[in-house]
Design a protein around this motif. Structure first.
Motif, PDB file in Angstrom:
ATOM      1  N   VAL A  31       0.858  -1.183   0.000  1.00 28.84           N
ATOM      2  CA  VAL A  31       0.000   0.000   0.000  1.00 28.84           C
ATOM      3  C   VAL A  31       0.895   1.234   0.000  1.00 28.84           C
ATOM      4  O   VAL A  31       1.839   1.321   0.789  1.00 28.84           O
ATOM      5  N   ILE A  32       0.598   2.141  -0.917  1.00 32.32           N
ATOM      6  CA  ILE A  32       1.330   3.408  -0.959  1.00 32.32           C
ATOM      7  C   ILE A  32       0.354   4.513  -0.597  1.00 32.32           C
ATOM      8  O   ILE A  32      -0.673   4.681  -1.268  1.00 32.32           O
ATOM      9  N   ALA A  55       5.834   3.332  -7.061  1.00 32.47           N
ATOM     10  CA  ALA A  55       5.024   2.267  -7.653  1.00 32.47           C
ATOM     11  C   ALA A  55       5.681   1.748  -8.930  1.00 32.47           C
ATOM     12  O   ALA A  55       5.792   0.537  -9.148  1.00 32.47           O
ATOM     13  N   GLU A  56       6.140   2.685  -9.750  1.00 33.26           N
ATOM     14  CA  GLU A  56       6.801   2.272 -10.995  1.00 33.26           C
ATOM     15  C   GLU A  56       8.063   1.467 -10.699  1.00 33.26           C
ATOM     16  O   GLU A  56       8.342   0.460 -11.349  1.00 33.26           O
ATOM     17  N   ALA A  57       8.813   1.927  -9.709  1.00 35.51           N
ATOM     18  CA  ALA A  57      10.053   1.234  -9.375  1.00 35.51           C
ATOM     19  C   ALA A  57       9.761  -0.170  -8.824  1.00 35.51           C
ATOM     20  O   ALA A  57      10.488  -1.120  -9.113  1.00 35.51           O
ATOM     21  N   LEU A  58       8.697  -0.296  -8.054  1.00 36.67           N
ATOM     22  CA  LEU A  58       8.346  -1.621  -7.526  1.00 36.67           C
ATOM     23  C   LEU A  58       8.065  -2.593  -8.669  1.00 36.67           C
ATOM     24  O   LEU A  58       8.557  -3.722  -8.673  1.00 36.67           O
ATOM     25  N   MET A  96      -2.865   2.357  -4.325  1.00 35.89           N
ATOM     26  CA  MET A  96      -2.447   3.756  -4.218  1.00 35.89           C
ATOM     27  C   MET A  96      -3.563   4.534  -3.530  1.00 35.89           C
ATOM     28  O   MET A  96      -4.697   4.553  -4.013  1.00 35.89           O
ATOM     29  N   ILE A  97      -3.208   5.184  -2.431  1.00 34.58           N
ATOM     30  CA  ILE A  97      -4.195   5.972  -1.699  1.00 34.58           C
ATOM     31  C   ILE A  97      -3.833   7.450  -1.814  1.00 34.58           C
ATOM     32  O   ILE A  97      -2.681   7.828  -1.568  1.00 34.58           O
ATOM     33  N   VAL A  99      12.054  11.735  -5.961  1.00 36.47           N
ATOM     34  CA  VAL A  99      12.279  10.671  -6.938  1.00 36.47           C
ATOM     35  C   VAL A  99      13.299   9.652  -6.415  1.00 36.47           C
ATOM     36  O   VAL A  99      13.094   8.444  -6.464  1.00 36.47           O
ATOM     37  N   GLU A 100      14.402  10.179  -5.884  1.00 38.48           N
ATOM     38  CA  GLU A 100      15.468   9.286  -5.421  1.00 38.48           C
ATOM     39  C   GLU A 100      14.994   8.426  -4.254  1.00 38.48           C
ATOM     40  O   GLU A 100      15.214   7.209  -4.230  1.00 38.48           O
ATOM     41  N   GLN A 101      14.346   9.042  -3.284  1.00 37.78           N
ATOM     42  CA  GLN A 101      13.895   8.264  -2.137  1.00 37.78           C
ATOM     43  C   GLN A 101      12.847   7.236  -2.544  1.00 37.78           C
ATOM     44  O   GLN A 101      12.826   6.124  -2.025  1.00 37.78           O
ATOM     45  N   ALA A 102      11.980   7.605  -3.476  1.00 37.38           N
ATOM     46  CA  ALA A 102      10.962   6.662  -3.932  1.00 37.38           C
ATOM     47  C   ALA A 102      11.630   5.421  -4.516  1.00 37.38           C
ATOM     48  O   ALA A 102      11.224   4.286  -4.237  1.00 37.38           O
ATOM     49  N   GLU A 103      12.666   5.642  -5.304  1.00 36.01           N
ATOM     50  CA  GLU A 103      13.325   4.499  -5.939  1.00 36.01           C
ATOM     51  C   GLU A 103      14.085   3.650  -4.924  1.00 36.01           C
ATOM     52  O   GLU A 103      14.083   2.426  -4.990  1.00 36.01           O
ATOM     53  N   ILE A 104      14.717   4.306  -3.969  1.00 32.44           N
ATOM     54  CA  ILE A 104      15.438   3.566  -2.927  1.00 32.44           C
ATOM     55  C   ILE A 104      14.438   2.782  -2.066  1.00 32.44           C
ATOM     56  O   ILE A 104      14.639   1.592  -1.793  1.00 32.44           O
TER      57      ILE A 104
END
Lengths: 463, 404
Positions: free
Chosen positions: A17-18, A29-32, A43-44, A318-323
């Motif tokens: 859940v995001i 989500a894309e990175a996952l 996605m909430i 962006v960076e934190q989302a990908e990490i």
């Protein structure tokens, strides 16, 4: 069962859940999916509509170049998610692994990402905030409304707060030929993010472009007419200004209230997490399944002596989302830290402003290259004799060099002359205003002991 | 660590017999990322160190900052912005960019596309039915020359005159006082004077006359930075004329050579013309036209890696070596037309990033797509082809191709 096996099973049919459907949430989500996660993805988001990009809202959208609806974030892959939009998350039950929504629904998860970001700090007096012509700028609707108000050609626009957003909007209004008054409680524009010296440069820039800039004043009252339309603003120095449009640009509030009783380490600066984006609980223990990314995350950076830093920067989201996404689907041994040097940009009054590092983490600043009067220069920031940040005005191509100086803890001031070094380059104290002002304008906040004295004091109950 | 262990590697790179394949020598050179030479100059050959120094404000492009004066290649003329540091570099480059690119002249390069296609088409028409062509003389050279002449406003029919001068200038760029005859330098100095005089003559008639070519616009249009002096316009035109074709000719010729050596890629490009965009990027990494930036100066002491390069030292940047650095590029000696994360050094990096890069890209994309589309079963006659003398601007002297 081996942990690798558990992880494989989670990647195949786990539930993620995001919470937060903006830049960080979407990119995570894309990175996952990119990492091979094939389980269910929810996605909430409290806003209706697709995730959109925010930087253009105070720039291209206000100039009328791009309609507010034209900032939808591009999709880099199909994320095959269930979207729960228009209803905010309202609570987190760590024991049951469930997110609670405002409408009472409970959404179970195996792993969860908090990406709820920041909202605009509203004008504190509700009936004044409700006047026709009073705006904040955070959402697409905000920008759309303001764009239309500006396009109608008001006699004057008042901007309350001269941080990056306020200054960008002032610039757009001047570009459109509108009379503009900027009211700033601090001594100069941008001072909360970049300090007193650059603040002076920014003040000169605004005045040179015809902005009626008033510093060191507080707006005490917004006055409306009989029809509930904004008419006038009153200042703490006794002055007034007549304006039909006011933009409240007093920074943001992190969307953490819904987590207040969750048991996570949550405060005004966001949700504390480790360098791998894993949230801490109230006791400072790291959680396994709760991750944080974007404006709402507050994480330590070894380059800045492990201080916890909250950033409202696009690249950071962006960076934190990908990490975070990577670490959600990786074993202990494969996890990545988020150790990058922060960077942001702004464009105002025809000047491209770019920054690397954390300018608020500094005690001194020096113009290292170029000329302040030409508004083409690089200023380097230092803390206790080493380079910690740099800001360029129309001189961005040099910033890679300063990034390396920051990464290698190079001595401050940067010692060797360059062909374009100003003759009188002398470091001066950086001089940031106190924490109250910072909370309203800075896009970077360093918390903990010094610099800037933003200390935490333990207050024991009953003494 | 400062070492002097590889002075002979550079010598061997500069030697003409290595021109066809300098890459094994670059690999040897990269073992010492910052190599002090016997003459006191420093050679930098690894990607990380190259990008670091290219963004270092202490690296000067102005040879007047060398402690050992450089042989006077430019003939003491006003330097063009490629040989200047900020703030003068920035001002002149901005003034030139005003008439060449965004924000003031957006779409100039993309707007040239039909013209470029027509020039390329005409050249190919001229040799389409010949059994054997020289890709350099018949195609890769005349194409960019025609384009840059039109852009600048230089009469195309004067090409034979300035061709001689440009050749002499190119030859003198890598002048080595130890081994080269002094005439090589003298010819370069004289050619620079002649070319400047020629361009000055063209400029004379442009003042106060409206027109679309760059010379006329530079002579008449004012921006926020004012206007260039005539001396500055001549230097800029001189730079753009030389750089505008001497590099692209090599990029196109190297491209044709690379495609002929990789027939599977050539066939792919035939059926998939959009591949040309990443393919040209890969070409700029794999067989770039500019191999070396030979004359940079340390404005003050610069630490690169563990080496302190003293103020006033000459620094040579081995760009083509950096673009083949295995620490940065996976399988760097392989030509991978759709390579990802391809941040090559083909156009340099930092404030001197190639001014004409967008034009060179478009020219090469059009040239390669059209050539591949129209030539049936082309085959190399000699491999490797004979190379031009310069190790700095490296490319084939002739590239004979037969159509089967």
């Amino acid at each position: 069962m081996s942990s690798a096996h558990t992880l494989q099973r989670f990647k195949r049919d786990g539930r993620v859940v995001i919470v937060g459907a903006s830049l960080a949430g979407l990119r995570a989500a894309e990175a996952l999916r990119g990492e091979g996660f094939t389980g269910s993805l929810t996605m909430i988001g409290d806003e209706l509509g697709e995730p959109y990009d925010r930087p253009p809202l105070s720039k291209q959208v206000l100039t009328g170049w791009v309609p507010a609806g034209g900032t939808t974030l591009p999709r880099r892959c199909d994320i095959d998610a269930e979207w729960l939009l228009g209803v905010p998350a309202d609570g987190l039950d760590l024991a049951a692994d469930q997110v609670r929504l405002a409408d009472g629904r409970r959404i179970p998860f195996d792993r969860m990402l908090i990406a709820t970001g920041v909202r605009a700090r509203p004008w504190p007096v509700e009936e004044e905030a409700a006047l026709d012509g009073v705006f904040v700028v955070r959402t697409r609707e905000d920008a759309d409304g303001l764009q239309r108000a500006i396009a109608a050609g008001p006699s004057r626009v008042l901007i309350i707060g001269a941080g990056f957003t306020g200054s960008e909007i002032a610039s757009v209004c001047r570009e459109r030929g509108l009379p503009v008054t900027v009211a700033e409680l601090g001594p100069a524009p941008l001072v909360g993010g970049l300090g007193a010296m650059i603040g002076e440069v920014a003040a000169d820039m605004q005045r040179a472009h015809g902005v009626d800039l008033r510093c060191g004043v507080r707006v005490t009252r917004l006055e409306g007419d009989a029809h509930g339309r904004l008419r006038r603003a009153h200042f703490s120095d006794g002055g007034t200004v007549d304006a039909e449009v006011a933009v409240v640009a007093l920074g943001g509030i992190r969307n953490t209230e819904w987590l207040r009783d969750s048991g996570l380490a949550v405060g005004v600066w966001g949700v504390a997490c480790d360098a791998g984006c894993r949230a801490f609980d109230l006791n400072g223990l790291v959680t396994d399944d709760i991750f944080v990314a974007g404006d709402v995350a507050r994480s330590p950076n070894p380059v800045y002596e492990y201080r916890f830093i909250s950033l409202e920067h696009w690249a950071n989201a962006v960076e934190q989302a990908e990490i975070a996404a990577h670490n959600m689907v990786s074993t202990q041994a494969d996890r990545w830290p988020h150790l990058s040097i922060p960077a942001f940009w702004s464009i105002q009054f025809g000047v491209n402003i770019k920054s690397v590092g954390v300018p608020t983490y500094a005690d001194e600043v020096v113009v290292a290259q170029g000329s302040v009067s030409d508004r083409r220069f690089v200023a380097a920031y230092g803390y206790q004799g080493r380079v910690t940040a740099a800001v360029s005005f129309n001189n961005a191509k040099w910033l890679d060099h300063y990034r390396r100086l920051i990464e290698t803890a190079a001595p401050f001031p940067p010692p060797c002359p360059t062909p374009d070094q100003p003759v009188d380059a002398k470091p001066v104290p950086v001089d940031f205003p106190g924490p109250t002002l910072l909370a309203q304008g800075a896009t970077v906040v360093v918390t903990g002991h010094d610099p800037g004295g933003r200390r935490v004091t333990a207050v024991r109950q009953g003494r | 660590m400062t070492t002097t262990e590889t002075p002979d590697t550079l010598r061997r790179i500069l030697d003409h017999s290595s021109r066809a394949d300098p890459y094994p020598l670059y690999a040897e050179l990269r073992r010492t990322p910052v190599a002090l030479q016997e003459d006191g100059s420093y050679v930098i050959s690894t990607y990380r160190e190259l990008t670091g120094i290219l963004h270092d404000p202490r690296l000067s492009s102005d040879v007047r900052n060398l402690s050992r004066p450089m042989a006077a290649v430019e003939g003491r003329a006003t330097p063009s912005f490629i040989n200047l540091d900020p703030p003068e570099h920035d001002r002149l480059r901005r003034l030139a960019m005003r008439h060449f690119g965004p924000p003031h002249t957006p779409g100039l390069v993309t707007g040239l596309e039909p013209d470029l296609a027509a020039v390329v088409g005409g050249l190919i028409d001229g040799f389409a039915d010949q059994e054997r062509i020289d890709v350099v003389d018949d195609f890769a050279y005349p194409f960019p020359v025609t384009v840059i002449c039109r852009l600048l406003g230089v009469p195309r029919e004067d090409e034979p005159r300035f061709h001689v001068w440009v050749n002499a200038i190119i030859e003198s760029i890598d002048y080595d006082p130890g081994t080269d005859p002094p005439e090589k330098l003298d010819n370069g100095v004289q050619a620079t004077k002649d070319l400047r005089e020629y361009l000055g003559g063209l400029l004379e008639g442009r003042h106060g006359r409206p027109g679309d070519d760059l010379l006329t616009r530079l002579a008449n249009d004012d921006g926020p930075d004012g206007r260039m002096t005539d001396e500055e316009i001549i230097s800029t035109a001189n730079l753009l004329l030389i750089a505008g074709h001497e590099t692209t000719v090599n990029l196109i010729a190297n491209g044709v050579l690379t495609l002929l050596r990789h027939p599977e890629v050539l066939n792919r490009l035939r059926g998939e013309p959009d591949l040309v965009v990443p393919l040209v990027e890969e070409l700029l990494r794999y067989e770039p036209p500019v191999h070396i930036i030979p004359w940079r100066a340390a404005y003050s002491d610069i630490t690169v890696g563990d080496t302190v390069i003293p103020k006033g030292s000459q620094i040579m940047l081995m760009l083509a070596s950096g673009s083949r650095d295995p620490d940065r590029f996976e399988d760097p000696d392989r030509f991978t037309p759709d390579r990802r994360d391809n941040q090559h050094l083909g156009f340099g990096s930092g404030i001197h990033l190639c001014f004409g890069g967008p034009l060179a890209r478009l020219e090469t994309q059009i040239a390669l797509t059209e050539l591949v589309r129209r030539l049936e079963r082309p085959g190399l006659v000699v491999d490797p082809p004979p190379y031009r003398p310069s190790p700095v601007l490296r490319g084939p002297l002739h590239l004979y191709v037969e159509q089967g």
